[in-house]
Design an enzyme around this catalytic site. Sequence first.
Site, short mmCIF file in Angstrom:
data_model
loop_
_atom_site.label_atom_id
_atom_site.label_comp_id
_atom_site.label_asym_id
_atom_site.label_seq_id
_atom_site.Cartn_x
_atom_site.Cartn_y
_atom_site.Cartn_z
N SER A 218 0.84 -1.20 0.00
CA SER A 218 0.00 0.00 0.00
C SER A 218 0.88 1.25 0.00
CB SER A 218 -0.97 -0.04 1.17
OG SER A 218 -2.00 0.92 1.01
N GLU A 336 -9.16 -6.00 -3.24
CA GLU A 336 -8.58 -4.80 -2.65
C GLU A 336 -9.63 -3.86 -2.06
OE1 GLU A 336 -5.38 -4.07 -2.34
OE2 GLU A 336 -4.27 -5.04 -3.94
N HIS A 430 -7.55 -5.89 0.85
CA HIS A 430 -6.33 -5.09 0.84
C HIS A 430 -5.45 -5.46 2.04
CE1 HIS A 430 -3.95 -1.54 -0.18
NE2 HIS A 430 -4.02 -1.11 1.07
#
Length: 549
Positions: A218, A336, A430
Site C-alpha cells: 500500500s 482490494e 487489501h
Amino acid sequence: MMRISTGVLAALAIAGCALMPTAAPAQPVVDAPAGAVRGEAAEGVNVFRGLPYALPPTGWRRWRAPAPMSRWSETRDATAFGPACHQPTARGTSIYAAAEPPEMSEDCLSLNIWSPEGATDAPVFVWIHGGALTTGASSEPMYDGARLAASQGMVVVSINYRLGVLGYLAHPELSAESRRKVSGNYGLLDQIAALKWIEANIAAFGGDPDKVTIAGESAGALSVLYLMASPQAHDLFDRAIAQSAYMISTPELRSSRYGDPPAEAVGVWLQSQLGLTNLADLRAMDPQTLTTSAVRTGYQPWGTIDGEVLPEQLVEIFDRGQQAAVPLLVGFNQGEIRSLRALAPPAPATAADYEAAVRERYGDLAEAFLAVYPSSDIAQSVLAAPRDALYGWTAERMARRQTALGQPAFVYLFDHGYPAADEADLHAFHAAEIPYVFGGLDRLPPRWPVIPDTPVERDLSDAMMAWWGAFARDGAPSAPGQPVWPAWDRTRPYMALEDGPVARDDLMPGMFDLRETEVCRRRVTGGTPWNWAVGVVAAPVPPAASPCP
C-alpha cells in the site's frame, strides 16, 4: 561477519556442592559502525529493536532532512521497539487498527533487525509499512520478521518514517530554508537515510549490503515507487517488491498539474486552516495536536515533485526508463476494495443507469469499459474498476517498464480466501497477503478476520515466504514443490495465489489497455488526476487527441 557474545551462566561448585547450571536469557551484542548494541535471541534469530538511524527531527529539525548520528559510545540496549511516528489515534472499527494506539514521539526514526544466528553475507529484506502515509509503525506484530528471517536465512529490517503533516508538508518558508530551495518529502528522505544506515551497518548483523531488497504494501509500496523514482536512492537497493502499489499523479512543488494544487500552496492553506501566521507557529505546535488537527482539515500527505528527491511524475520517470534498474516482484489482491469501500462509487440502481453513467463519462471508451466491468454484475464491477485503476494497472505497468529496462519482473494476483474473511465479504482484501509473507498467520490486529490454522493456510504462507526469500536472494522467485513462476513477457504471465498457487497467462484481459488509454488522455490534457474517481463517478475522459507522452 557477525560479532556476538551470548553470556550463559556456567555450572558453579561452592563448598563442594555442584549447582545446576541455569541458562540466562541470550543477549547477543553486535559492534556495528553506528555503535555497539545488545539485543535478544530466540529460536535461532537475533533481534535488535529500536535502533536509531538519524537524529530526532524535533525543534528546529522539524521539517528538515534527517541528520546522521555520531557513533554512540555505550552499548545500546536494543530489546524494545522505538516509538511510532506521530499519527491519528482514532481509527474507528477498521480491521487494520491495533488494540491500543502505539507510543508516539517525534524521536521515532528507528529500525529493527531480525538476523539468523551465524548469518554472513545474507540477503537483506527491508520492509516499509503502509498506512496511507498517515498511520502505521514498524513495531506492528504482523511485521515481526523472526519467521521470515529464520525460514529464509535472510536479514529482515523494518523501519519507521515520518508520517502525515510532519513527514510530507511542503511550504514556501521551508523551501526558503533549504539549500536547494525545495520542501516536502521528509518521510521519503527518512527512508533514504534508513537505507544509507543499512548500507553502512548491516554487514555487522550478518547482512550483505550489496543484496538489499526494498519491500512494502500500500503506502509502503507507493514508497517503493518513490524510491525507484528517486535518483538519491538508486544505489541503495538491488531488488524491489511492491504489494498493492498505486502509480498516481503527484502534487508538484510550485505548479498545478493534473488537477493537483501546488504542494507549497497546500502548506499555506493548511497554516491558514489552523489559524496560524507562519512557519514558526507551525513548529511551535505540539506534534500530536498538529497531526490530528491537520487530518481534521482534510490535509493528505503525498510525495512532492520537487525536481530533486522526486524529479518528475512517476509515470514519466518510468516511461523514460529513469527508474532504478532492478528486478521487480509486484502484484495486487483480487478484493482490494472490499476493505476500502470509500474508494468504491455508489452502485447505480439499475443496469441502464450504470451503462448511461459509464457512457456519459467514458465516451468512445465506454464499450471497452463495459466489456471489462459489465452491467450484468454491478456490485462486482464497482469494486473491480477502482481496484484495477489503482493497483492492477500499476502492477502491470511496473512489470512492463522494468522488462523494457532488461530487468526481470514477476507479477502475482492474491486471490485466496478463507472462511472468516469470505463470510465478512472480504475475500482477498487489501493487505490480506501480509500475514502469509511474514509467516504471521497468528499475529493479526484484533478485528482482522481470523486465519484458521490449517495445512492450506500454512502451505500458502510457506510458499510465499520461500518465493519472497528467493527473490531477495537471487532476483527470481522460486519455491520447492511449487509451480515455476515465469518472468513477465508478452503472454502476460502471473502467479495466481489461490488455495493452491497456479501459474496463469493473460492477466485480466482488457484491464491494462483500457486504463492506460484513459491515463494517456488525461496526461495529454493535463487537467484531471487519475487517482480515485473511477467508473460511474469518473471525470469525463478526454477524447483521443495527441499521442501519449
